[in-house]
Design an enzyme around this catalytic site. Sequence first.
Site, PDB file in Angstrom:
ATOM      1  N   LEU A  65       0.827  -1.198   0.000  1.00 28.88           N
ATOM      2  CA  LEU A  65       0.000   0.000   0.000  1.00 28.88           C
ATOM      3  C   LEU A  65       0.868   1.258   0.000  1.00 28.88           C
ATOM      4  O   LEU A  65       2.060   1.209   0.316  1.00 28.88           O
ATOM      5  CB  LEU A  65      -0.937  -0.024   1.213  1.00 28.88           C
ATOM      6  N   LYS A 171      14.937  -0.285   3.362  1.00 29.14           N
ATOM      7  CA  LYS A 171      14.226   0.198   2.171  1.00 29.14           C
ATOM      8  C   LYS A 171      14.385   1.706   2.017  1.00 29.14           C
ATOM      9  O   LYS A 171      14.596   2.212   0.906  1.00 29.14           O
ATOM     10  CB  LYS A 171      12.750  -0.177   2.268  1.00 29.14           C
ATOM     11  N   ASN A 175      16.013   3.541  -1.141  1.00 28.20           N
ATOM     12  CA  ASN A 175      15.206   4.489  -1.917  1.00 28.20           C
ATOM     13  C   ASN A 175      15.822   5.886  -1.924  1.00 28.20           C
ATOM     14  O   ASN A 175      15.629   6.649  -2.875  1.00 28.20           O
ATOM     15  CB  ASN A 175      13.777   4.541  -1.383  1.00 28.20           C
TER      16      ASN A 175
END
Length: 303
Positions: A65, A171, A175
């Site tokens: 999500l 993560k 990123n």
Amino acid sequence: MAGIAFIGLGAMGGGMASRLLAAGRPVTVYNRTRSRGEALESEGAVLAATPAAAAAGADVVFTSLATSEVVEQLLFGPDGVVETLPSGAIVADLSTVAPEFAQSLRSRLAETGHRGVDACVLGNAQHARDGELRFMIGGADADVESLTPALEPLAKEIVHLGPSGMGATAKLALNLLMGVQMLALTEAIVFGERAGLDRAALIKLIAAGGYSSPMMKFKAGAMARRAFEKPDFRLKLMRKDLGLVLAQTQRLGVPMPTTAASYDWLTAATNAGLGEHDVAALLAYMEQISGLAHYPPPGEAAA
């Protein structure tokens, strides 16, 4: 064979659910926009009307999500996952969220008799469909071991990094690299073209050069094609992720000058109407403010 529920069927979630179905895993899916689940239904998925209906009887629930607020709503809100999820089942959140949210999620799931891990993902939609993703996981050893069979059809690498929050932290760190490379890539293209270089030739040099990364090569191709309106990674989500990094680093007292600059430019591009486009559309914003106005802005949102 474990029953799997998949909540969130965007480019990544839809690709992963499709891969699980191709591997013969029973999958029930839910997406707030129901039409995204209909193609998976034709592949053999059960399309549920609510998160609770999707989770009933599942051993593993994946959530993929956009934000932590949506994760919380679909897990704990009305007709949420925890209403029907069997005791002891695992919720693996694939979303990019703050580490403290991942930690609190595990604690809240424990209170409802469930297990939680942050199973963050590296890769794109094609990697998801091909089972070539890399998973960075935070959680208890036993929970990660229980989750691994459900991940195996999706993964070329599974790395357990430690307790809850460590997958989310990894993560964000990775990123961060994408965000700052996108700004550098757009600057190189705009500078070169304004200085008289042919854009196509320059992009070819960048993509083939030793300075490029696989991600930069991929996004340079998207820029060359001006493939902005079918996002592989939405610009506003890149901005969101860098905002999460900056919130963490402010707390830790770690200076992040290039991340902060990238966040500011992504914010400006989002405010210019490019947030729903691919992050490669940062180039379109830089064109408009750099005197390359002969390139048309992408889509109605930028008009």
